[in-house]
Design a protein around this motif. Structure first.
Motif, PDB file in Angstrom:
ATOM      1  N   ARG A 348       0.873  -1.176   0.000  1.00  0.00           N
ATOM      2  CA  ARG A 348       0.000   0.000   0.000  1.00  0.00           C
ATOM      3  C   ARG A 348       0.911   1.227   0.000  1.00  0.00           C
ATOM      4  N   GLY A 349       0.734   2.100  -0.942  1.00  0.00           N
ATOM      5  CA  GLY A 349       1.585   3.288  -0.966  1.00  0.00           C
ATOM      6  C   GLY A 349       1.893   3.711  -2.379  1.00  0.00           C
ATOM      7  N   ASN A 350       3.033   4.399  -2.528  1.00  0.00           N
ATOM      8  CA  ASN A 350       3.425   4.940  -3.832  1.00  0.00           C
ATOM      9  C   ASN A 350       3.588   3.826  -4.852  1.00  0.00           C
ATOM     10  N   GLU A 351       3.211   4.159  -6.088  1.00  0.00           N
ATOM     11  CA  GLU A 351       3.378   3.185  -7.168  1.00  0.00           C
ATOM     12  C   GLU A 351       4.802   3.180  -7.705  1.00  0.00           C
ATOM     13  N   GLU A 352       5.591   4.190  -7.326  1.00  0.00           N
ATOM     14  CA  GLU A 352       6.988   4.244  -7.752  1.00  0.00           C
ATOM     15  C   GLU A 352       7.851   4.591  -6.546  1.00  0.00           C
ATOM     16  N   ILE A 353       8.966   3.870  -6.406  1.00  0.00           N
ATOM     17  CA  ILE A 353       9.826   4.049  -5.237  1.00  0.00           C
ATOM     18  C   ILE A 353      11.242   3.649  -5.615  1.00  0.00           C
ATOM     19  N   SER A 354      12.234   4.233  -4.955  1.00  0.00           N
ATOM     20  CA  SER A 354      13.621   3.869  -5.249  1.00  0.00           C
ATOM     21  C   SER A 354      13.872   2.431  -4.801  1.00  0.00           C
ATOM     22  N   ILE A 355      14.770   1.749  -5.476  1.00  0.00           N
ATOM     23  CA  ILE A 355      15.050   0.344  -5.183  1.00  0.00           C
ATOM     24  C   ILE A 355      15.534   0.157  -3.738  1.00  0.00           C
ATOM     25  N   ILE A 356      16.368   1.077  -3.268  1.00  0.00           N
ATOM     26  CA  ILE A 356      16.882   0.938  -1.899  1.00  0.00           C
ATOM     27  C   ILE A 356      15.754   1.099  -0.890  1.00  0.00           C
ATOM     28  N   VAL A 362      10.186  -3.306   2.599  1.00  0.00           N
ATOM     29  CA  VAL A 362       9.588  -4.642   2.689  1.00  0.00           C
ATOM     30  C   VAL A 362      10.418  -5.562   3.592  1.00  0.00           C
ATOM     31  N   LYS A 363      11.392  -4.955   4.293  1.00  0.00           N
ATOM     32  CA  LYS A 363      12.180  -5.620   5.338  1.00  0.00           C
ATOM     33  C   LYS A 363      13.054  -6.765   4.812  1.00  0.00           C
ATOM     34  N   LEU A 364      13.507  -6.619   3.566  1.00  0.00           N
ATOM     35  CA  LEU A 364      14.493  -7.567   3.055  1.00  0.00           C
ATOM     36  C   LEU A 364      15.879  -7.220   3.575  1.00  0.00           C
ATOM     37  N   PHE A 365      16.061  -5.959   3.982  1.00  0.00           N
ATOM     38  CA  PHE A 365      17.303  -5.511   4.607  1.00  0.00           C
ATOM     39  C   PHE A 365      16.949  -4.590   5.771  1.00  0.00           C
ATOM     40  N   GLN A 366      17.827  -4.566   6.761  1.00  0.00           N
ATOM     41  CA  GLN A 366      17.571  -3.736   7.931  1.00  0.00           C
ATOM     42  C   GLN A 366      18.015  -2.298   7.718  1.00  0.00           C
ATOM     43  N   SER A 367      18.943  -2.087   6.795  1.00  0.00           N
ATOM     44  CA  SER A 367      19.445  -0.730   6.580  1.00  0.00           C
ATOM     45  C   SER A 367      19.656  -0.460   5.093  1.00  0.00           C
ATOM     46  N   LYS A 368      19.679   0.816   4.753  1.00  0.00           N
ATOM     47  CA  LYS A 368      19.907   1.203   3.364  1.00  0.00           C
ATOM     48  C   LYS A 368      21.317   0.843   2.904  1.00  0.00           C
ATOM     49  N   SER A 369      22.279   0.902   3.819  1.00  0.00           N
ATOM     50  CA  SER A 369      23.663   0.576   3.448  1.00  0.00           C
ATOM     51  C   SER A 369      23.790  -0.899   3.066  1.00  0.00           C
ATOM     52  N   ARG A 372      22.246  -1.259  -0.361  1.00  0.00           N
ATOM     53  CA  ARG A 372      23.139  -0.679  -1.372  1.00  0.00           C
ATOM     54  C   ARG A 372      24.267  -1.659  -1.719  1.00  0.00           C
ATOM     55  N   ARG A 373      24.869  -2.271  -0.691  1.00  0.00           N
ATOM     56  CA  ARG A 373      25.968  -3.209  -0.935  1.00  0.00           C
ATOM     57  C   ARG A 373      25.508  -4.400  -1.772  1.00  0.00           C
ATOM     58  N   MET A 374      24.301  -4.896  -1.495  1.00  0.00           N
ATOM     59  CA  MET A 374      23.800  -6.040  -2.254  1.00  0.00           C
ATOM     60  C   MET A 374      23.558  -5.657  -3.722  1.00  0.00           C
TER      61      MET A 374
END
Length: 416
Positions: A348-356, A362-369, A372-374
Motif C-alpha cells: 500500500r503506498g506509492n506506485e513508484e519508489i527507489s530500489i533501496i 519490505v524488510k528484506l534488509f535492515q538498513s539502506k547501506s 546498497r551493498r547487495m
C-alpha cells in the motif's frame, strides 16, 4: 592387549575391528587408540555396553551441522549397543567454559539452563534415540560438595597444569584477568567423569584440555581412565571460519529443506570429503566409494554436492522432503525458474519508489547501506532482471518479483 585378543573368538575379533573402523572414521585424535580397542574387546567379552559421555553447557541451544559432528559419532556408538551419557552442565553452565575465550563468560541463570537444555533435547532427537540416552544434570553431585571436598578436589591438580590451557596462557600474556572460578571449570568436568565412571568422552578438538581432565581425575580417584575421542571442528560455508551462527556460515538442523539444500550447494568443493565424513550418516564404505568416484571423474563434483545436500536434508526432514528440495533447486537455480510458492507482501503506498527504499520498506534488509551493498554486488533482481543502478526507480506492479541472492524471493501484491 595381545593376551586379551587371544581370549576373543575370530568372530569377536572381527567385531572389534569393525567397531574400531566406525569410531575412527573422521576422528582427529584418539587418546590413546590402544585403550579404545581394549575397552571394545572387554565390552564384547563381558557383554557390557561402554559408557560414552558428552558434556554440554547449554549456552547456545540452536544446533547446526557443526554440532552434529560429535552427535553423529555418539549415534554410531548407540547403534552398536553402547550407553550414551549426556551431561547437562546446569551447574558448570553457571560458570561458563573459558575455552577459546579472551574474557570470562557470562554466567547462565537457572532459567537459561532449563530452557536451553529442553531445546537441545528436542533437536538431538533428530540424530539419535533419546529414549535410550542417559540424561544427567551435574548439579546432582556438584551442588552437594561441601567446601572441604572442593578443596580436596582442587588439591588433585596443580596450577601449572591448569595454566597449560592455551586460552589462559594468552590471557596472561596480554595482561587480561582470569577469575579464580574459571579454574574450577575443567576440575568439575573431570569430576563428572569420576562420578559416572565413563569409558569414553567425546568432544571437539577445542575440548582437548577439558576431556583429558576426566582421565586425570579418574586416575586420582582410582578409577579406570576414559578414552578421549576428539572430533575436528568443521569449517562453515565460507570454507575458512569454524561453523558458527554468529559468523552466518552455518546450516541449522531446524532450517527448511529448501534452505538446507541451497546452503549445502554453496559448500566449497574442497570441503565435500570432510562434510561427507563428519555430518552425514553414510557408512565408511559408501563415503570411500564417493571419494574414489570424484577423484576418477566418474562422479562430477556438482553431482556429488547434490548428493551431499540431498543426504543432509533426508537426515533431518525425510526422503520426500529431500527429493522436493532437490527439484526446487534444479528448477530455480539450474534452470533459472522462479519457484511456484514464494512469500507474498501486500503493498500500500506509492506506485513508484527507489530500489533501496523498497528493499528496506519490505524488510528484506535492515538498513539502506546493506541494501546498497547487495545491489552493488549484483545480488538483486526485479522480475528476473539484475538491478545495476542503486538510484533505480521501481514501478510497483501487481505480482512484481523481488529476488535477493540465490534463494530469497518475494512477490508484491498491490492492495487498494
Amino acid at each position: 592387549m595381545s593376551h586379551l585378543m587371544e581370549r576373543l573368538t575370530e568372530k569377536q575379533r572381527t567385531e572389534v575391528k569393525r567397531q574400531m573402523a566406525i569410531y575412527s572414521q573422521g576422528v582427529q585424535e584418539i587418546i590413546p587408540t590402544e585403550e579404545l580397542e581394549i575397552k571394545i574387546a572387554k565390552s564384547i567379552i563381558e557383554n557390557r555396553p561402554l559408557k560414552v559421555k558428552l558434556g554440554l553447557d547449554p549456552s547456545a541451544p540452536d544446533v547446526h551441522l557443526g554440532h552434529t559432528v560429535v552427535l553423529n559419532k555418539l549415534r554410531q556408538f548407540q547403534e552398536n549397543g553402547h550407553t550414551i551419557q549426556l551431561i547437562i552442565g546446569d551447574f558448570t553452565g553457571k560458570i561458563g567454559d573459558p575455552t577459546g575465550k579472551s574474557i570470562a563468560r557470562k554466567q547462565l541463570t537457572d532459567e537459561d539452563v532449563k530452557h536451553n537444555a529442553k531445546t537441545y533435547f528436542e533437536q538431538f532427537g533428530k540424530i539419535m534415540d533419546m529414549s535410550k540416552v542417559e540424561l544427567h544434570f551435574n548439579s546432582q553431585w556438584l551442588s552437594k560438595l561441601n567446601f572441604e571436598e572442593v578443596i580436596q578436589l582442587a588439591g588433585k591438580i596443580t596450577v601449572a597444569r591448569l595454566l597449560e590451557r592455551d586460552d589462559f596462557e594468552e590471557r596472561i600474556a596480554f595482561g587480561k584477568p582470569i577469575s579464580l572460578h574459571e579454574f574450577f571449570y575443567p576440575l568439575m568436568q573431570g569430576y563428572d567423569s569420576v562420578i559416572l565412571e565413563c569409558d569414553i568422552e567425546l568432544g571437539g578438538t577445542d575440548q582437548h584440555f577439558n576431556i583429558l581432565m576426566g582421565r586425570h581425575f579418574q586416575e586420582k580417584f582410582g578409577k579406570d581412565k576414559q578414552v578421549a575421542l576428539l572430533m575436528p571442528l568443521i569449517e562453515g560455508l565460507d570454507g575458512v571460519e569454524k561453523m558458527s551462527k554468529s559468523k552466518k556460515n552455518y546450516i541449522g538442523i531446524d532450517e527448511s529443506p529448501q534452505e538446507m539444500y541451497g546452503k549445502a550447494m554453496s559448500i566449497p568443493d574442497e570441503l565435500m570429503d570432510k562434510y561427507f565424513e563428519l555430518v552425514t550418516d553414510l557408512t565408511p564404505v559408501q563415503i570411500q566409494k564417493i571419494k574414489e568416484e570424484i577423484k576418477s571423474g566418474i562422479l562430477h563434483p556438482r553431482d556429488a554436492k547434490m548428493l551431499l545436500g540431498k543426504t543432509i536434508v533426508r537426515m533431518y526432514h525425510g526422503l520426500d522432503a529431500a527429493e522436493q528440495a532437490e527439484q526446487h533447486f534444479i528448477q530455480v537455480f539450474q534452470q533459472g525458474s522462479i519457484p511456484d510458492e514464494i512469500p507474498v507482501i501486500e503493498w500500500r503506498g506509492n506506485e513508484e519508489i527507489s530500489i533501496i527504499d523498497l528493499l528496506v520498506n519490505v524488510k528484506l534488509f535492515q538498513s539502506k547501506s546493506e541494501a546498497r551493498r547487495m545491489i552493488e554486488n549484483r545480488g538483486i533482481k526485479i522480475n528476473g532482471e539484475k538491478v545495476r543502478d542503486v538510484q533505480q526507480q521501481i514501478s510497483i506492479t501487481d505480482g512484481l518479483i523481488i529476488q535477493v541472492g540465490k534463494r530469497k524471493f518475494v512477490k508484491m501484491i498491490i492492495q487498494s
